[in-house]
Structures are given as C-alpha cells and as structure tokens.
Write a protein that holds these residues in place. Sequence first.
Motif, short mmCIF file in Angstrom:
data_model
loop_
_atom_site.label_atom_id
_atom_site.label_comp_id
_atom_site.label_asym_id
_atom_site.label_seq_id
_atom_site.Cartn_x
_atom_site.Cartn_y
_atom_site.Cartn_z
N GLU A 7 0.82 -1.20 0.00
CA GLU A 7 0.00 0.00 0.00
C GLU A 7 0.86 1.26 0.00
N LEU A 11 0.73 4.06 -2.88
CA LEU A 11 0.42 5.46 -2.57
C LEU A 11 1.52 6.39 -3.05
N THR A 17 -1.42 11.43 -5.80
CA THR A 17 -1.14 11.61 -4.37
C THR A 17 -0.38 12.89 -4.13
N SER A 76 -7.40 6.31 -2.97
CA SER A 76 -6.58 5.12 -2.78
C SER A 76 -7.40 3.85 -3.00
N LYS A 103 -4.93 -0.03 4.09
CA LYS A 103 -5.24 1.31 3.58
C LYS A 103 -5.59 2.25 4.71
#
Length: 301
Positions: A7, A11, A17, A76, A103
Amino acid sequence: MRVLAYELRRLRGLRSTWLLLAAVLLGDAAVAAVLASQTPAGPLAAPAGVRLLTATVPLIPLPFAALGAGVLGALSYGHEVRHPGLPASSVSYPRRVRLLLAKLLVAGPVAALLALATLLLDTVAVHLALPDGVTVTAWAEPAALSARVSEAVGGAGLSGLSDLPGALAPLALVAGHGVPAALLAFVLLTVVAAWTGVLTASLTRSAAAGVLLLCALPPLLESGVALLLRRTGRPWLARAAELLPFQSGIEWAYGWVYGGARGAVAGSAALTDPALLAAVAAPAAVLLLAALLVQARRRAL
C-alpha cells in the motif's frame, strides 16, 4: 507487513497523491491568508484564531486539510478498484480485509502529517497576512495562554510570550487558551476524514461517490447530535461549538433545534463530552463494520 509495504508503494507511486497533497497545502495556506487579511482590527480571540489556522470556510462541510485527506483516502481505494493488483479470483475475503485495514493504517498517519503540515504553513501565512490593527491575545496578555504553555513560559523565567524575539510571534497563534486542544481535535478530525474516505469508497466502489458521502456526513451528523442533545436536555458546550468545523450543519441545528437561539453554554470538557466523542468516532466505526459485511458478500474489492 507485505500488504502495508504494498500500500505504501502504491500510494507513493501515484502522481495524484503528490498533486493532491501539494494542492491542499497551497490552497489551505492561501485560504488562511485571505481569511486573515479580512480580520477586523482589535484583539484576535482564540476561537477566531483556530478558524484561521484550520482555514475553515462556512460553505465547505470540512476544513481543507480534512477534505483533502478524505479525497486521498477515497482515491486510494478507487484506484485499487480500477487497477487491482491481483485478479478477482485470487483475492479471498481475508486478503481483502487485510488490504482494507492496510489502507486505513496508511491513510491515518498520512492524514495526521498533512494536518500538521497545514497548521505549520497556516500559522506562518496567518501571521504574515494579519492587518496591523489586529493583536493576538495570547501574545499581548499572559492570562490568555493555555495552562501548559503558561507553565512552560513561567519555567523559562519569562512573564509572557512578548518577552520572546519578534521572530517567534507566530507561536502566539497556537498558544492561546484552548487552542492546543482545538488543534488536536482538528488533527483527529483529519484522520477520521481520511478513514471515512477509504470506507465510503469501499462501500460504493467509486472514489467520486465516496467523496460525496464524505461531504454529506458532517452536516447530517452534527444535526443528529443536536437532536440527541435536545432530547437529553443538554445544549451544546461552548467549546464543542468552537471545535465543530461544519458551519452549515451547526447553523441549521441551532436554528431548527433550538428555535434560533444559540444555546451553547460554557464548559471545559468539550473534548471528553460523550456526545462529541460519539459524533467523531461513530462514522468510522459504523462504516468499518458495514465495509466488512459488504466485503463478505463480494468476490472482489
């Protein structure tokens, strides 16, 4: 640990992001500066300072940092739905639950860091944008300092913050009575918003729908808490009214539930008030339970 590393890589690897984080930081500082430049001359009270530092705009249901964290959380999960790392047939229920929890674990610290970064930038922006006729109460009056800040200042042998160099004047914005607690509540609100974005997107399998639900929850929640407080005969605590950022909801609640009279009363235990804590924790808890139940009936994220 592998799912957390996965994750984090996902990200960090998304361009959206970094663009979103940059937009939130710059937009938040710009809004705080504009609001500060419109502050009328005179002493700046602690509640007004909190509004400036969190860049709270009445027309927006959440502060910019909390809204940005919620959008980041929704994106996400939405990206995971659009571009799954594993085929649907290989993603069992335990794996989906671990991915959802990963997450949430990643979104929480990122949201907290985003909130702290916006507070740092907003403190500088507000200090530079305040008109000359505005005086920060905590800088001019030692009695306006929070208890812990006052102890620290007294332990350093100073009579007040005004004894410090002028370059440290922005510290007065975050040192007023009740301000540290309010800013802590703002950081917690930002974390909860990020979790809510992840969970609403997981329920709808859409980042856009998740963001819409995130924006709809605050006014509805605050109005619901106002109704509960009315049934128990307890009005809003004054400190709780200062901490709640969604102005549309609170104005509606006071106008309809209390017949136009703002029934806030003084109180120092706003952060530990059960109704306020339930209002903050209930959405994430209920959404997490709903997400786990929905995932049990799905074959994919």
